[in-house]
Design an enzyme around this catalytic site. Structure first.
Site, PDB file in Angstrom:
ATOM      1  N   HIS A  38       4.613  32.242  64.498  1.00  0.00           N
ATOM      2  CA  HIS A  38       4.751  33.289  63.487  1.00  0.00           C
ATOM      3  C   HIS A  38       6.174  33.299  62.925  1.00  0.00           C
ATOM      4  O   HIS A  38       6.376  33.334  61.701  1.00  0.00           O
ATOM      5  CB  HIS A  38       4.410  34.638  64.128  1.00  0.00           C
ATOM      6  CG  HIS A  38       4.650  35.826  63.255  1.00  0.00           C
ATOM      7  ND1 HIS A  38       3.647  36.480  62.579  1.00  0.00           N
ATOM      8  CD2 HIS A  38       5.797  36.497  62.937  1.00  0.00           C
ATOM      9  CE1 HIS A  38       4.156  37.492  61.893  1.00  0.00           C
ATOM     10  NE2 HIS A  38       5.458  37.525  62.098  1.00  0.00           N
ATOM     11  N   GLU A  39       7.160  33.270  63.814  1.00  0.00           N
ATOM     12  CA  GLU A  39       8.556  33.303  63.371  1.00  0.00           C
ATOM     13  C   GLU A  39       8.955  32.026  62.645  1.00  0.00           C
ATOM     14  O   GLU A  39       9.698  32.061  61.650  1.00  0.00           O
ATOM     15  CB  GLU A  39       9.480  33.547  64.570  1.00  0.00           C
ATOM     16  CG  GLU A  39       9.236  34.854  65.311  1.00  0.00           C
ATOM     17  CD  GLU A  39       9.391  36.073  64.420  1.00  0.00           C
ATOM     18  OE1 GLU A  39      10.096  35.987  63.389  1.00  0.00           O
ATOM     19  OE2 GLU A  39       8.797  37.117  64.741  1.00  0.00           O
TER      20      GLU A  39
ATOM     21  N   HIS B 128       7.936  32.230  59.093  1.00  0.00           N
ATOM     22  CA  HIS B 128       8.902  32.979  58.283  1.00  0.00           C
ATOM     23  C   HIS B 128      10.022  32.050  57.805  1.00  0.00           C
ATOM     24  O   HIS B 128      10.442  32.108  56.644  1.00  0.00           O
ATOM     25  CB  HIS B 128       9.510  34.123  59.095  1.00  0.00           C
ATOM     26  CG  HIS B 128       8.668  35.362  59.152  1.00  0.00           C
ATOM     27  ND1 HIS B 128       8.188  35.980  58.028  1.00  0.00           N
ATOM     28  CD2 HIS B 128       8.233  36.107  60.219  1.00  0.00           C
ATOM     29  CE1 HIS B 128       7.489  37.052  58.376  1.00  0.00           C
ATOM     30  NE2 HIS B 128       7.500  37.144  59.693  1.00  0.00           N
TER      31      HIS B 128
ATOM     32  N   GLU C 299       3.976  39.403  56.398  1.00  0.00           N
ATOM     33  CA  GLU C 299       3.507  39.332  57.785  1.00  0.00           C
ATOM     34  C   GLU C 299       2.113  38.713  57.882  1.00  0.00           C
ATOM     35  O   GLU C 299       1.823  37.968  58.818  1.00  0.00           O
ATOM     36  CB  GLU C 299       3.526  40.712  58.420  1.00  0.00           C
ATOM     37  CG  GLU C 299       4.918  41.289  58.613  1.00  0.00           C
ATOM     38  CD  GLU C 299       5.841  40.344  59.353  1.00  0.00           C
ATOM     39  OE1 GLU C 299       5.449  39.802  60.408  1.00  0.00           O
ATOM     40  OE2 GLU C 299       6.979  40.130  58.879  1.00  0.00           O
TER      41      GLU C 299
END
Length: 291
Positions: free
Chosen positions: A147-148, A151, A224
């Site tokens: 997930h990070e 980003h 997100e």
């Protein structure tokens, strides 16, 4: 959540400092034609300079401020299996995502938390909390890292800086106009700026900044969902769903309204407008439906 808080806090502080210095140096004189008029074109240009400068200085400082604020221990030479595993996971996902190897760090907190920050996608920082490593299994941690990393790959911090810069520009512009109008019409200042101008301008910047944050938070919530989808691609959809469910269970077990979690907090009503992350149940549903 933490990277957004650090970025916005730094941005707000820099914007206030630049604004104060700008006024102390008397540079606002270019806005007053013969000492009494307000040149809106010049004001817009100056507002853009102030707004964008504050945003991009905070972006440039993001890694440094995150390391210091969170006490991040950057892994340079792995001291144990966990640190080596983290480096291996990040290296593999960086290759998958087509980005440079980020710095990898760990910070001390019992909460499950993680963040990524940095000025560009090839020079980022990805950090996880000790609580995350203790509370989640390896598959779930891998999904959180995915997930990070998404980003980072999506350039979300740069996009956030651009958007925040635009928001800063219009906040400063309208706050200055409001301060000018109040100073002239209510306090009858005829030349230059009276004390009311500076007081009203600062109050207006704070009020308009809070309203503008609704737009910034809306954008953050959309990011997100994209990061969840990217995490699912890098680590696996079921792992990403499991990670979100683990966060949801941890939040419910704490039973503390308003408590921050790694990927967001559940809320409703007006509070949802100021949330940087969507409710966890919405994110899980989005992954399950393939959105």
């Amino acid at each position: 959540m933490m990277r957004i808080f650090l970025f916005l806090a730094t941005n707000a502080a820099i914007l206030v400092v630049i604004s104060i210095v700008f006024n102390l140096l008397g540079l606002k004189g270019v806005l007053d034609a013969q000492g009494i008029g307000l040149n809106l074109n010049a004001l817009l240009v100056i507002s853009a300079v102030i707004g964008m400068t504050g945003s991009f200085i905070s972006l440039a400082m993001s890694k440094w401020s995150a390391k210091n604020a969170m006490g991040v221990h950057v892994i340079e030479h792995p001291q144990n299996h966990t640190e080596q595993w983290l480096l291996d996971i990040v290296a593999r996902q960086a290759q998958q995502a087509g980005i440079g190897m980020p710095e990898v760090g760990i910070f001390q907190t019992p909460e499950s938390n993680a963040f990524a920050t940095g000025m560009n996608r090839n020079s980022a920082l990805v950090a996880v909390s000790t609580g995350l490593l203790q509370n989640m299994d390896a598959d779930e941690v891998e999904a959180v890292i995915g997930h990070e990393m998404t980003h980072v790959a999506n350039g979300d911090m740069v996009t956030m800086a651009l958007m925040q810069g635009v928001v800063n520009t219009f906040v400063y512009f309208f706050a200055t106009v409001i301060g000018y109008v109040v100073d002239r019409t209510v306090f009858k200042t005829e030349r230059g700026n009276g004390p009311a101008y500076y007081i009203v301008q600062i109050v207006a910047q704070i009020a308009l900044g809070i309203l503008a944050s609704i737009l910034v938070m809306w954008f953050s919530r959309r990011r997100e969902f994209r990061a969840d989808a990217g995490g699912a691609k890098l680590a696996g959809r079921e792992k990403m769903i499991a990670a979100l469910r683990a966060l949801q269970r941890g939040h419910e077990a704490q039973d503390l309204p308003g408590q921050l979690a790694a990927f967001g907090i559940n809320g409703g009503g007006m509070s949802k407008l100021f949330m940087s992350h969507p409710p966890l149940e919405e994110r899980i549903a989005a992954l399950q439906s393939g959105r």
